[in-house]
Design an enzyme around this catalytic site. Structure first.
Site, PDB file in Angstrom:
ATOM      1  N   TRP A 103       1.051  -1.498   0.009  1.00 30.48           N
ATOM      2  CA  TRP A 103      -0.002   0.001  -0.291  1.00 30.48           C
ATOM      3  C   TRP A 103       1.024   1.559   0.266  1.00 30.48           C
ATOM      4  CZ3 TRP A 103      -4.587  -1.498  -1.658  1.00 30.48           C
ATOM      5  CH2 TRP A 103      -4.356  -2.792  -1.490  1.00 30.48           C
ATOM      6  N   ASP A 172      -2.013   6.438   6.676  1.00 36.79           N
ATOM      7  CA  ASP A 172      -2.053   5.300   6.794  1.00 36.79           C
ATOM      8  C   ASP A 172      -2.697   4.607   7.727  1.00 36.79           C
ATOM      9  OD1 ASP A 172      -3.762   3.128   5.382  1.00 36.79           O
ATOM     10  OD2 ASP A 172      -2.771   3.311   3.850  1.00 36.79           O
ATOM     11  N   LYS A 196     -11.863  -3.087   8.056  1.00 40.09           N
ATOM     12  CA  LYS A 196     -10.430  -3.567   8.807  1.00 40.09           C
ATOM     13  C   LYS A 196     -11.201  -3.429  10.178  1.00 40.09           C
ATOM     14  CE  LYS A 196      -7.454  -3.316   5.304  1.00 40.09           C
ATOM     15  NZ  LYS A 196      -7.420  -4.370   4.645  1.00 40.09           N
TER      16      LYS A 196
END
Length: 361
Positions: A103, A172, A196
């Site tokens: 990511w 993030d 999540k």
């Protein structure tokens, strides 16, 4: 857990059963209004109360300072990969990134469309099995910000402590937000996809310091400007109503559990049970270096690919679902987010010990 399996999926991840039960009622008839939540106008007083409650709960649990805006955005966390540099960089401007997984690598690619991006650290050659220590990188004095991913779902790594810098710090936190106590005031911007640890897919939470709202280049599209959404309380366009509602319900659940400090201790214990099992034998091998281990995602391998395939298949048969590792490293991965029950980890550990005994390498 009646009629439910243990869901080790990395995302969307497991949610509290009581939240799912309440949502199933409110989708049909929200607070006896005779209208289902997902049919309701986002500008109705009922939904405005939902949005306000969700924001106030998040502010309370994370102790978000008053000079920060909380935004409920669409487009997934991946849209933040370009929104951040689009809003905070511009011609001739520089930013520093730490490359610790898939990511961050994707974020770096997008950021290079908008500015000069320096990658100060990368563990890609080590298959992203670790995150850096503070002395392993430096931040260019010309950088506008330092960007990092706090927890890497695929590789099972996590920053146990955050980078120290005098630059704007951006993170993030999609896969570990609300799992441990953090000092929001250390950051310029935090973002996280909900699917999540907070709710279903469809809403991305952005927590941004107010002074950063005025840094956006004037040629930035209206919908992609943070100030657009901050000025309108995330109601510039129709927001993702149902995900925002579920996030609010999850936050209520978390508060009843004792808040972030309480859930952090539960997370440490859950992860400890699984890591102790992995460390107690040579049969299982954790992917991440010990100093970089994640409390949320635990990636591990067995002696060979055939045993891994058998392990995953037999685990699924006994209600231990979602344990297949990412294709980039293979093996297995157990994602044990806030709502994942301790008893599911216990069941997995019991299964691992039995599988090893029944399937010698």
């Amino acid at each position: 857990m009646v009629d439910r399996v243990y869901n080790f999926s990395p995302g969307p991840g497991t949610l509290p059963v009581e939240v799912l039960q309440q949502a199933s009622k409110d989708v049909l008839n929200f607070k006896e209004t005779g209208i289902g939540l997902i049919e309701m106008s986002h500008r109705s007083k009922e939904f405005m109360a939902v949005a306000d409650t969700t924001e106030s709960m998040l502010r309370e649990l994370m102790e978000i300072p008053d000079n920060y805006k909380v935004l409920f955005l669409q487009g997934g966390a991946s849209s933040q990969f370009f929104m951040i540099p689009m809003n905070l960089l511009g011609d001739g401007k520089k930013a520093t990134y730490l490359n610790t997984g898939t990511w961050s690598k994707k974020a770096i690619k997008e950021a290079r469309l908008f500015g000069d991006i320096e990658v100060a650290f990368s563990s890609e050659e080590q298959t992203f099995n670790r995150v850096p220590t503070q002395d392993e990188y430096s931040v260019d004095s010309a950088s506008e910000y330092l960007y990092f991913v706090s927890n890497n779902t695929i590789y099972g790594t996590q920053f146990s402590s955050f980078p120290e810098t005098d630059k704007v710090l951006i993170s993030d936190m999609s896969s570990d937000i609300l799992s441990r106590k953090i000092d929001v005031s250390k950051f310029g911007l935090i973002f996280a996809g909900a699917q999540k640890n907070m709710g279903p897919a469809g809403v991305t939470i952005v927590i941004i310091r107010e002074d950063l709202l005025d840094k956006t280049p004037k040629n930035t599209p209206t919908m992609l400007t943070y100030k657009t959404h901050a000025d309108k309380g995330s109601m510039f366009n129709t927001p993702p109503c149902f995900p925002i509602y579920v996030v609010g319900e999850v936050l209520k659940w978390l508060k009843k559990k004792g808040g972030i400090e309480a859930i952090e201790q539960i997370n440490i214990e859950k992860a400890g049970l699984l890591y102790d099992c992995i460390d107690g034998t040579e049969y299982y091998r954790g992917h991440a270096e010990k100093a970089s281990r994640s409390l949320m995602n635990i990636s591990f391998n067995l002696p060979n690919a055939d045993l891994e395939a058998k392990f995953i298949a037999e685990a699924t048969e006994v209600g231990l679902n979602g344990l297949k590792g990412h294709r980039s490293i293979g093996g297995c991965r157990a994602s044990i987010y806030n709502a994942f029950p301790r008893e599911g980890v216990v069941k997995l550990v019991e299964f691992m010990k039995k599988f090893e005994a029944d399937n010698p390498a």
